[in-house]
Design a protein around this motif. Structure first.
Motif, PDB file in Angstrom:
ATOM      1  N   ARG A 110      -5.675   3.019   0.776  1.00 24.61           N
ATOM      2  CA  ARG A 110      -5.999   3.626   2.076  1.00 24.61           C
ATOM      3  C   ARG A 110      -7.233   4.517   1.945  1.00 24.61           C
ATOM      4  O   ARG A 110      -8.136   4.490   2.780  1.00 24.61           O
ATOM      5  CB  ARG A 110      -4.798   4.435   2.574  1.00 24.61           C
ATOM      6  CG  ARG A 110      -5.011   5.085   3.952  1.00 24.61           C
ATOM      7  CD  ARG A 110      -3.845   5.989   4.311  1.00 24.61           C
ATOM      8  NE  ARG A 110      -3.741   7.090   3.360  1.00 24.61           N
ATOM      9  CZ  ARG A 110      -2.594   7.511   2.820  1.00 24.61           C
ATOM     10  NH1 ARG A 110      -1.467   6.902   3.106  1.00 24.61           N
ATOM     11  NH2 ARG A 110      -2.583   8.536   1.974  1.00 24.61           N
ATOM     12  N   ILE A 138       0.761  -7.705  -3.013  1.00 28.12           N
ATOM     13  CA  ILE A 138       1.924  -7.316  -2.201  1.00 28.12           C
ATOM     14  C   ILE A 138       2.078  -8.223  -0.982  1.00 28.12           C
ATOM     15  O   ILE A 138       2.911  -7.979  -0.118  1.00 28.12           O
ATOM     16  CB  ILE A 138       1.845  -5.836  -1.760  1.00 28.12           C
ATOM     17  CG1 ILE A 138       0.621  -5.582  -0.865  1.00 28.12           C
ATOM     18  CG2 ILE A 138       1.842  -4.911  -2.965  1.00 28.12           C
ATOM     19  CD1 ILE A 138       0.651  -4.225  -0.172  1.00 28.12           C
ATOM     20  N   ASN A 139       1.225  -9.255  -0.914  1.00 24.14           N
ATOM     21  CA  ASN A 139       1.305 -10.252   0.162  1.00 24.14           C
ATOM     22  C   ASN A 139       1.177  -9.607   1.549  1.00 24.14           C
ATOM     23  O   ASN A 139       1.920  -9.955   2.476  1.00 24.14           O
ATOM     24  CB  ASN A 139       2.615 -11.047   0.060  1.00 24.14           C
ATOM     25  CG  ASN A 139       2.542 -12.366   0.807  1.00 24.14           C
ATOM     26  OD1 ASN A 139       1.465 -12.927   0.986  1.00 24.14           O
ATOM     27  ND2 ASN A 139       3.678 -12.856   1.274  1.00 24.14           N
ATOM     28  N   ASP A 140       0.229  -8.684   1.681  1.00 22.74           N
ATOM     29  CA  ASP A 140      -0.027  -8.021   2.970  1.00 22.74           C
ATOM     30  C   ASP A 140      -1.079  -8.840   3.726  1.00 22.74           C
ATOM     31  O   ASP A 140      -2.283  -8.613   3.598  1.00 22.74           O
ATOM     32  CB  ASP A 140      -0.518  -6.588   2.732  1.00 22.74           C
ATOM     33  CG  ASP A 140      -0.634  -5.777   4.021  1.00 22.74           C
ATOM     34  OD1 ASP A 140      -0.822  -6.384   5.088  1.00 22.74           O
ATOM     35  OD2 ASP A 140      -0.546  -4.539   3.947  1.00 22.74           O
ATOM     36  N   SER A 141      -0.613  -9.790   4.524  1.00 25.91           N
ATOM     37  CA  SER A 141      -1.518 -10.753   5.161  1.00 25.91           C
ATOM     38  C   SER A 141      -2.532 -10.096   6.091  1.00 25.91           C
ATOM     39  O   SER A 141      -3.693 -10.519   6.141  1.00 25.91           O
ATOM     40  CB  SER A 141      -0.713 -11.803   5.943  1.00 25.91           C
ATOM     41  OG  SER A 141       0.025 -12.605   5.059  1.00 25.91           O
ATOM     42  N   GLN A 175      -3.850  -7.015   5.917  1.00 26.73           N
ATOM     43  CA  GLN A 175      -4.903  -6.347   5.158  1.00 26.73           C
ATOM     44  C   GLN A 175      -5.764  -7.343   4.379  1.00 26.73           C
ATOM     45  O   GLN A 175      -6.964  -7.107   4.188  1.00 26.73           O
ATOM     46  CB  GLN A 175      -4.293  -5.307   4.216  1.00 26.73           C
ATOM     47  CG  GLN A 175      -3.742  -4.089   4.922  1.00 26.73           C
ATOM     48  CD  GLN A 175      -4.763  -3.389   5.793  1.00 26.73           C
ATOM     49  OE1 GLN A 175      -5.949  -3.330   5.483  1.00 26.73           O
ATOM     50  NE2 GLN A 175      -4.322  -2.878   6.925  1.00 26.73           N
ATOM     51  N   TYR A 211      -5.801 -16.241   7.490  1.00 28.89           N
ATOM     52  CA  TYR A 211      -4.730 -15.248   7.448  1.00 28.89           C
ATOM     53  C   TYR A 211      -4.392 -14.717   8.837  1.00 28.89           C
ATOM     54  O   TYR A 211      -3.208 -14.485   9.149  1.00 28.89           O
ATOM     55  CB  TYR A 211      -5.093 -14.105   6.498  1.00 28.89           C
ATOM     56  CG  TYR A 211      -4.789 -14.449   5.060  1.00 28.89           C
ATOM     57  CD1 TYR A 211      -3.538 -14.192   4.510  1.00 28.89           C
ATOM     58  CD2 TYR A 211      -5.749 -15.067   4.255  1.00 28.89           C
ATOM     59  CE1 TYR A 211      -3.246 -14.522   3.198  1.00 28.89           C
ATOM     60  CE2 TYR A 211      -5.458 -15.410   2.937  1.00 28.89           C
ATOM     61  CZ  TYR A 211      -4.205 -15.136   2.417  1.00 28.89           C
ATOM     62  OH  TYR A 211      -3.910 -15.473   1.120  1.00 28.89           O
ATOM     63  N   PHE A 224      -3.868  -6.097  -2.135  1.00 32.65           N
ATOM     64  CA  PHE A 224      -3.243  -6.624  -0.920  1.00 32.65           C
ATOM     65  C   PHE A 224      -2.646  -8.012  -1.159  1.00 32.65           C
ATOM     66  O   PHE A 224      -1.593  -8.347  -0.611  1.00 32.65           O
ATOM     67  CB  PHE A 224      -4.248  -6.660   0.230  1.00 32.65           C
ATOM     68  CG  PHE A 224      -4.719  -5.303   0.676  1.00 32.65           C
ATOM     69  CD1 PHE A 224      -3.814  -4.274   0.864  1.00 32.65           C
ATOM     70  CD2 PHE A 224      -6.069  -5.047   0.898  1.00 32.65           C
ATOM     71  CE1 PHE A 224      -4.238  -3.005   1.271  1.00 32.65           C
ATOM     72  CE2 PHE A 224      -6.502  -3.800   1.308  1.00 32.65           C
ATOM     73  CZ  PHE A 224      -5.583  -2.772   1.489  1.00 32.65           C
ATOM     74  N   SER A 247      -0.626   1.981  -2.484  1.00 31.65           N
ATOM     75  CA  SER A 247      -0.894   1.883  -1.047  1.00 31.65           C
ATOM     76  C   SER A 247      -1.785   3.037  -0.593  1.00 31.65           C
ATOM     77  O   SER A 247      -2.762   2.842   0.140  1.00 31.65           O
ATOM     78  CB  SER A 247       0.418   1.893  -0.272  1.00 31.65           C
ATOM     79  OG  SER A 247       0.168   1.900   1.116  1.00 31.65           O
TER      80      SER A 247
END
Length: 203
Positions: free
Chosen positions: A91, A123-126, A128, A159, A120, A87
């Motif tokens: 960043r 980790i299924n970070d919709s 991002q 998304y 992304f 993460s």
């Protein structure tokens, strides 16, 4: 659990740095970020130390001190690589994307963006994922590859809709409208701009 005094001071100076950065007072922002860095080191939190190096890198980017920017980025990446903090690594990569976009190195922008996208998605970070697809779309638009630009804007839109981010949807409609203007598809451009305006009125 009560925060230590060093941790409290870290957060206090971090917040002050953010405030002055947002106001465009970069000298004061640097001053408070350095104080925050000092207390993050004394509280022995390597994640916080890396975060401060990222904040310093953003300021140096904004004032054109690219050598110092890379120095801070390398320190942040070194810490996060040792911690295996994906993460934090991603960043930091966003700062590099901004830098390479500024100097017109779009192949590097795309390389970093696609690498970040893999993370992304993993980790299924919709949010991002949506932002990264949009960033890729913007890059292809700049390169005048309008078909690819629209493809990635549409993926971003999917998304943003999935997470109910109306402002994100509006931004994508505006971006697509600009592409359609470049393609001289004026009715499509107008349709997208009008849909964006309707969403903005709802927000």
């Amino acid at each position: 659990k009560t925060l230590s005094s060093d941790k409290k001071l870290f957060y206090t100076y971090l917040i002050l740095g953010n405030i002055y950065k947002n106001e465009g007072d970069y000298n004061k922002a640097l001053n408070y970020y350095f104080k925050s860095l000092e207390y993050s080191k004394s509280s022995d939190s390597q994640v916080d130390v890396a975060l401060n190096y990222d904040n310093l890198a953003r300021i140096y980017l904004n004032i054109g001190e690219i050598g110092l920017m890379f120095e801070c980025i390398n320190k942040s990446l070194s810490i996060n690589n040792e911690l295996e903090n994906e993460s934090g690594i991603n960043r930091t990569k966003q700062i590099l994307i901004t830098h390479y976009r500024n100097i017109g190195n779009y192949s590097e922008v795309l390389r970093i963006a696609f690498n970040s996208l893999k993370y992304f998605i993993s980790i299924n970070d919709s949010l991002q994922i949506a932002n990264t697809y949009n960033s890729i779309g913007v890059t292809y638009k700049t390169l005048e590859n309008y078909e690819k630009s629209l493809t990635y804007y549409n993926l971003s839109d999917e998304y943003f809709k999935r997470i109910g981010d109306k402002r994100g949807e509006s931004r994508i409609l505006n971006n697509k409208g600009t592409v359609f203007l470049n393609l001289k598809k004026y009715q499509d451009a107008l349709d997208n701009f009008q849909k964006s305006l309707e969403i903005e009125k709802e927000i």
